[in-house]
Scaffold this motif. Structure first.
Motif, PDB file in Angstrom:
ATOM      1  N   GLU A 167       0.826  -1.195   0.000  1.00  0.00           N
ATOM      2  CA  GLU A 167       0.000   0.000   0.000  1.00  0.00           C
ATOM      3  C   GLU A 167       0.865   1.253   0.000  1.00  0.00           C
ATOM      4  N   SER A 168       0.311   2.314  -0.531  1.00  0.00           N
ATOM      5  CA  SER A 168       0.964   3.609  -0.494  1.00  0.00           C
ATOM      6  C   SER A 168      -0.100   4.693  -0.556  1.00  0.00           C
ATOM      7  N   LEU A 199      -5.393   6.095  -1.869  1.00  0.00           N
ATOM      8  CA  LEU A 199      -4.486   5.018  -1.538  1.00  0.00           C
ATOM      9  C   LEU A 199      -4.352   4.077  -2.720  1.00  0.00           C
ATOM     10  N   THR A 228      -0.857   1.188   5.310  1.00  0.00           N
ATOM     11  CA  THR A 228      -0.405   2.565   5.213  1.00  0.00           C
ATOM     12  C   THR A 228      -1.251   3.420   6.146  1.00  0.00           C
TER      13      THR A 228
END
Length: 129
Positions: free
Chosen positions: A6-7, A20, A123
């Motif tokens: 995830e980011s 996201l 995240t």
């Protein structure tokens, strides 16, 4: 087998937006149903929503309807969670997860975390007031 990352998390003010992304590596991403979950310390993991392998079906938790949108691009091996009108109670670590239907079937739409086979590390999303 798939790895998820995830980011896009960060700090936003109430009413703001975040997008996201969940990047997948491995084979057969287009065969997986995908879900988003969130969790805060001391609380159970909470289902946010999910999307079918083709992207043709999406389903959301009640708190997410009208504010959050899940989408996917199988050619790029990514799943996104667009979050709008964020509230302080949305503060959590957000996880993406993959369900491989070949393992036990298709249950992603139930929102049960135990039906998902692969998980990212999460995240952090923080919404300030």
């Amino acid at each position: 087998q798939v790895q998820l990352q995830e980011s896009g998390g960060g700090l936003v003010q109430t009413g703001g937006s975040l997008r996201l992304s969940c990047a997948a590596s491995g084979h057969s991403f287009g065969s997986y149903n995908m879900g988003w979950f969130r969790q805060v310390p001391g609380k159970d993991r909470e289902w946010v929503g999910a999307i079918s392998w083709s992207g043709g079906t999406t389903v959301y938790a009640a708190f997410a309807k009208g504010r959050f949108t899940i989408s996917r691009d199988n050619a790029q091996n990514i799943v996104d969670l667009q979050m709008n009108s964020l509230k302080p109670e949305d503060t959590a670590v957000y996880f993406c997860a993959a369900e491989d239907p070949s393992i036990r079937g298709t249950y992603y739409y139930t929102g049960r975390s135990d039906y998902y086979d692969y998980w990212g590390r999460g995240t952090q999303v923080t919404v300030s007031s």
